[in-house]
Design an enzyme around this catalytic site. Sequence first.
Site, mmCIF file in Angstrom:
data_model
loop_
_atom_site.group_PDB
_atom_site.id
_atom_site.type_symbol
_atom_site.label_atom_id
_atom_site.label_comp_id
_atom_site.label_asym_id
_atom_site.label_seq_id
_atom_site.Cartn_x
_atom_site.Cartn_y
_atom_site.Cartn_z
ATOM 1 N N ASN A 205 -62.952 -5.417 -47.893
ATOM 2 C CA ASN A 205 -63.155 -6.555 -48.916
ATOM 3 C C ASN A 205 -62.187 -6.388 -50.050
ATOM 4 O O ASN A 205 -61.950 -7.548 -50.754
ATOM 5 C CB ASN A 205 -64.699 -6.105 -49.472
ATOM 6 N N CYS B 7 -69.612 -8.017 -53.218
ATOM 7 C CA CYS B 7 -69.022 -7.310 -52.377
ATOM 8 C C CYS B 7 -67.603 -7.368 -52.839
ATOM 9 O O CYS B 7 -67.008 -6.372 -53.529
ATOM 10 C CB CYS B 7 -68.966 -8.148 -51.100
ATOM 11 N N LYS C 209 -64.747 0.019 -45.171
ATOM 12 C CA LYS C 209 -65.772 -0.865 -45.732
ATOM 13 C C LYS C 209 -65.350 -1.459 -46.853
ATOM 14 O O LYS C 209 -65.138 -2.746 -47.137
ATOM 15 C CB LYS C 209 -67.244 -0.574 -45.716
ATOM 16 N N ARG D 107 -70.791 -6.219 -41.558
ATOM 17 C CA ARG D 107 -69.429 -6.904 -41.974
ATOM 18 C C ARG D 107 -69.765 -8.543 -42.242
ATOM 19 O O ARG D 107 -68.787 -9.027 -41.886
ATOM 20 C CB ARG D 107 -68.315 -6.602 -40.992
ATOM 21 N N TYR E 74 -72.041 -18.207 -56.130
ATOM 22 C CA TYR E 74 -70.608 -17.450 -56.341
ATOM 23 C C TYR E 74 -69.763 -18.153 -55.421
ATOM 24 O O TYR E 74 -68.592 -17.919 -55.355
ATOM 25 C CB TYR E 74 -70.941 -16.000 -56.267
HETATM 26 N N1 SAJ Z 1 -63.038 -16.715 -52.738
HETATM 27 C C1 SAJ Z 1 -61.952 -17.509 -53.086
HETATM 28 N N2 SAJ Z 1 -60.944 -17.741 -52.090
HETATM 29 C C2 SAJ Z 1 -60.919 -17.428 -50.934
HETATM 30 C C3 SAJ Z 1 -62.053 -16.785 -50.332
HETATM 31 C C4 SAJ Z 1 -63.063 -16.527 -51.156
HETATM 32 O O1 SAJ Z 1 -61.779 -17.556 -54.356
HETATM 33 O O2 SAJ Z 1 -59.819 -17.905 -50.334
HETATM 34 C C5 SAJ Z 1 -64.101 -16.488 -53.446
HETATM 35 C C6 SAJ Z 1 -65.520 -16.953 -53.143
HETATM 36 O O3 SAJ Z 1 -65.504 -18.411 -53.755
HETATM 37 C C7 SAJ Z 1 -66.423 -16.038 -53.553
HETATM 38 C C8 SAJ Z 1 -65.766 -14.827 -53.294
HETATM 39 O O4 SAJ Z 1 -64.486 -15.055 -53.080
HETATM 40 O O5 SAJ Z 1 -66.736 -16.110 -54.959
HETATM 41 C C9 SAJ Z 1 -66.327 -13.906 -52.005
HETATM 42 O O6 SAJ Z 1 -66.748 -14.819 -51.116
HETATM 43 P P1 SAJ Z 1 -66.448 -14.117 -49.675
HETATM 44 O O7 SAJ Z 1 -66.692 -15.492 -48.631
HETATM 45 O O8 SAJ Z 1 -64.852 -13.913 -49.355
HETATM 46 O O9 SAJ Z 1 -67.010 -13.374 -49.368
HETATM 47 P P2 SAJ Z 1 -68.457 -12.389 -49.375
HETATM 48 O O10 SAJ Z 1 -68.605 -11.779 -50.773
HETATM 49 O O11 SAJ Z 1 -69.519 -13.546 -49.392
HETATM 50 O O12 SAJ Z 1 -68.489 -11.487 -48.115
HETATM 51 C C10 SAJ Z 1 -67.628 -10.421 -48.024
HETATM 52 C C11 SAJ Z 1 -67.016 -10.515 -46.599
HETATM 53 N N3 SAJ Z 1 -66.018 -9.861 -46.488
HETATM 54 C C12 SAJ Z 1 -64.779 -10.073 -45.985
HETATM 55 O O13 SAJ Z 1 -64.741 -11.491 -45.602
HETATM 56 C C13 SAJ Z 1 -63.662 -9.278 -45.914
HETATM 57 C C14 SAJ Z 1 -68.158 -10.139 -45.623
HETATM 58 O O14 SAJ Z 1 -67.542 -10.071 -44.544
HETATM 59 C C15 SAJ Z 1 -68.745 -8.831 -45.993
HETATM 60 O O15 SAJ Z 1 -69.664 -8.329 -45.020
HETATM 61 C C16 SAJ Z 1 -69.311 -8.801 -47.351
HETATM 62 O O16 SAJ Z 1 -68.381 -9.037 -48.237
HETATM 63 C C17 SAJ Z 1 -70.018 -7.483 -47.623
HETATM 64 O O17 SAJ Z 1 -71.176 -7.348 -47.864
HETATM 65 O O18 SAJ Z 1 -69.287 -6.693 -47.953
#
Ligand code: SAJ
Length: 416
Positions: free
Chosen positions: A208, A258, A204, A152, A315
Amino acid sequence: MIKKICIIGIGYIGLPTASMFAKHKYDVVGVDINEKVIKELNEGNITIEEPNLKDLVKDVTSKGFLKGSTKPCLADLFIISVPTPINEDKEADLIYVINACKSILPYLRKGNIVVLESTSPVGTTSEIIKPIIEKNNFEVGVDIFLGYCPERVIPGNIIKELEFNDRVIGGINEISAIKIKDIYSSFVKGNMYLTDTNTAEMCKLMENTYRDVNIALANELTKICNDLHINVWEVIKYCNKHPRVNIHNPGPGVGGHCLAVDPWFIVQRVPQIANLIKISRDINDSMPIYVYDKIERILNENKADKVVTILGVTYKANIDDTRESPIIKLINILKENGYNLRIYDPNISEYENLYDDFIKACEDSELIVLAVDHTNFNNLDFKKAKSVMKNKIILDTRNFLDCRYLENEGFKCYTI
Ligand code: SAJ
């Protein structure tokens, strides 16, 4: 007693996981089809960017606890940590998982444990992995213990979160789940909750999906506020003063391997039910074109040419990963529409029209688009940039820059 661990796939998750087991003195072999990755690993180097990983890998490889190989080997525990991308029809491509599972078959012995870590559609462990192992005449749950144990962790803080985050472990039966918990407890300090494999797989995906749907809500709110001439950032700030409200951040879209992928694994399984999840994906996917429309309007309003500086390609902030980046989609739309782009992102080393100097990337530019909120973009010399730009306009898609300061400096500032 578990002594030897074989991890198939040593990418963003497999390598840190292998290193954590190695740090706790297990004999770990990291297997990858990419020979370059293996060669680098055996020299103590890494090919991905992740804080603190380099030192950890150097340490465990130099002590001989972690080795790389292009082929699996005999072991007590096998962990499958390979990519599960989506194909053009938005369905999971499980070929890497299937191949990884087949590749360990010649090395499986009675009493071994097999763990799937890759994010996978519900049923992958019980309906795909289990039958493959059974083909070798093993009784799964008795001869071979099988389970699903996803990470996670957030890229950028993987090492810490691997250790401290709670985990959900799904076993093909109870004894499998218990055995997996025992071995992971060598480095996991968070709680570990035991359940069946389908439940763990759904958890899982839903974690996400929860985030993706919430970001979609924030992005839809942005569109609504723009239409009604309300400042969305102010709305979010005040809404989030409510003790039970947490509106996420709107932005130029959702990327990464993710959030932009996992919700589709649910939609693929139950397309007639997963309506909100599907529409949220569509809303988030619409954001690059929404930002493009905004850029068009700004340039028209200011009678400016199509010369634009883009800050950030990854990203999200402070990483080097461009997978599924919405900024790449935005860049492609701009290019298709005849834009002359100057791109600046110190976190990546190669990209078309990439400049390694911020000021050069602003020369003759009509508009700066802040696309990614890398922390070091706070220190950019906008005063100097202004002197080389044609029009002094900024579009901040993340509400990150200090617009009041920039406006005092003579910039015209827009947000989405
Ligand atoms: N984003 C937004 N607005 C927000 C938050 C994020 O536009 O308020 C965008 C970010 O810019 C990015 C995307 O969402 O493009 C994803 O970024 P993120 O930081 O939310 O997540 P990831 O993909 O880097 O990591 C996620 C995480 N999941 C959650 O927070 C529920 C991480 O804990 C997981 O382990 C990971 O996916 C995974 O491997 O599945």
